[in-house]
Design an enzyme around this catalytic site. Structure first.
Site, PDB file in Angstrom:
ATOM      1  CG  LEU A 112       2.650  -1.534   6.998  1.00  0.00           C
ATOM      2  CD1 LEU A 112       3.676  -0.994   6.011  1.00  0.00           C
ATOM      3  CD2 LEU A 112       2.063  -2.847   6.473  1.00  0.00           C
ATOM      4  CD  GLU A 113       5.645  -0.285  15.829  1.00  0.00           C
ATOM      5  OE1 GLU A 113       5.987  -0.493  17.003  1.00  0.00           O
ATOM      6  OE2 GLU A 113       5.607   0.858  15.324  1.00  0.00           O
ATOM      7  CB  CYS A 114      -0.416  -2.479  14.627  1.00  0.00           C
ATOM      8  SG  CYS A 114      -0.215  -0.980  15.601  1.00  0.00           S
TER       9      CYS A 114
END
Length: 284
Positions: A112-114
């Site tokens: 999700l960060e990516c």
């Protein structure tokens, strides 16, 4: 010789005439006191000009601005400080991270960060990048063991558009399969770089030092990425990106302005667990 002297006198008369025209045009453009030497004001810059009323300058407050908090009907908390300056900073912080992952969702926080600021249900990735560039904004996302953060910095005049973009990216991610596979390949490449090996060593030590939820890896193994897909990520977002787990923080905006802008965007989130149930469900 007489002819030469006549030409010289004619040239001098033309020069004096040009200087007179220049002086007239200068007096029409510039204040007279700039052109006339004896009448120039000689007041030092350390003293006010005579006949000019001094305007008191702005003074920085001695006390920091108060921190104001408003809780929306679904539990979203909005926190702000009306700091001085031409810029505004806004961030959404979510009580979510690798400690909330299960064996079936291992690696969801890292993925999700990516995928932060990628396509949403209302915008594709190209449009998001174009809007960010047009605003001259700075965006960032970070995933940790206990928290996910999404931030945007911009000029204060762009704050409404920046906040709408930020809320859309957090609340309505599209989680497209093509972008998920693209970010998997990118993450796999990053994990093989020499500069990352020291970080991976620290991650291994941390996972070995703790038991339970804190031992969940923040940086997933390559084999754990294979099961990450749209369904897994959508389920993780639906479970943890809820009202009572979310805080919107802002600086450089008046609090009521931030509340009025954010409420229509964030009140549609499900409230999630109440405070007592969320505290009981949090890992030790």
């Amino acid at each position: 010789m007489r002819r030469g002297a006549s030409l010289l006198r004619a040239g001098l008369r033309g020069l004096h005439t040009s200087q007179a025209h220049l002086a007239e045009s200068s007096s029409a453009t510039f204040p007279s006191w700039l052109a006339s030497g004896p009448n120039r004001i000689s007041t030092p810059l350390t003293q006010p000009l005579p006949g000019v009323k001094a305007v008191e300058g702005l003074h920085a407050p001695n006390e920091p601005p108060p921190t104001e908090v408003t809780t929306l009907s679904n539990g979203v908390r909005i926190v702000s400080e009306a700091s001085m300056g031409p810029t505004a900073s806004m961030g959404i912080y979510i009580n979510s991270g690798s400690i909330y992952e299960t064996p079936s969702s291992t690696g969801a926080s890292a993925m999700l960060e990516c995928l932060a600021f990628k396509a949403t249900k209302h915008r594709d990735t190209l449009r998001i990048m174009m809007e960010v560039e047009q605003m001259g904004a700075n965006i960032a996302a970070n995933g940790s063991r206990e928290q996910m953060s999404y931030t945007i910095d911009c000029l204060r005049s762009h704050a409404p558009a920046a906040l709408e973009l930020l809320a859309d990216c957090v609340a309505n991610p599209a989680l497209l399969p093509a972008e998920i596979e693209e970010q998997k390949a990118r993450l796999q490449l990053l994990l093989t770089l020499p500069d990352v090996q020291l970080t991976l060593l620290s991650e291994k030590l941390l996972c070995s030092a703790y038991q339970g939820a804190l031992s969940n890896p923040l940086i997933p193994e390559l084999e754990h990425l294979q099961h990450i897909n749209t369904h897994v990520l959508a389920g993780f977002v639906a479970q943890h990106y809820t009202g009572r787990r979310l805080v919107l923080a802002g600086a450089g905006l008046h609090h009521q302005q931030l509340v009025d802008l954010a409420a229509p965007m964030l009140e549609g989130l499900p409230p999630g667990q109440d405070a007592a149930a969320a505290a009981a469900a949090e890992p030790a």
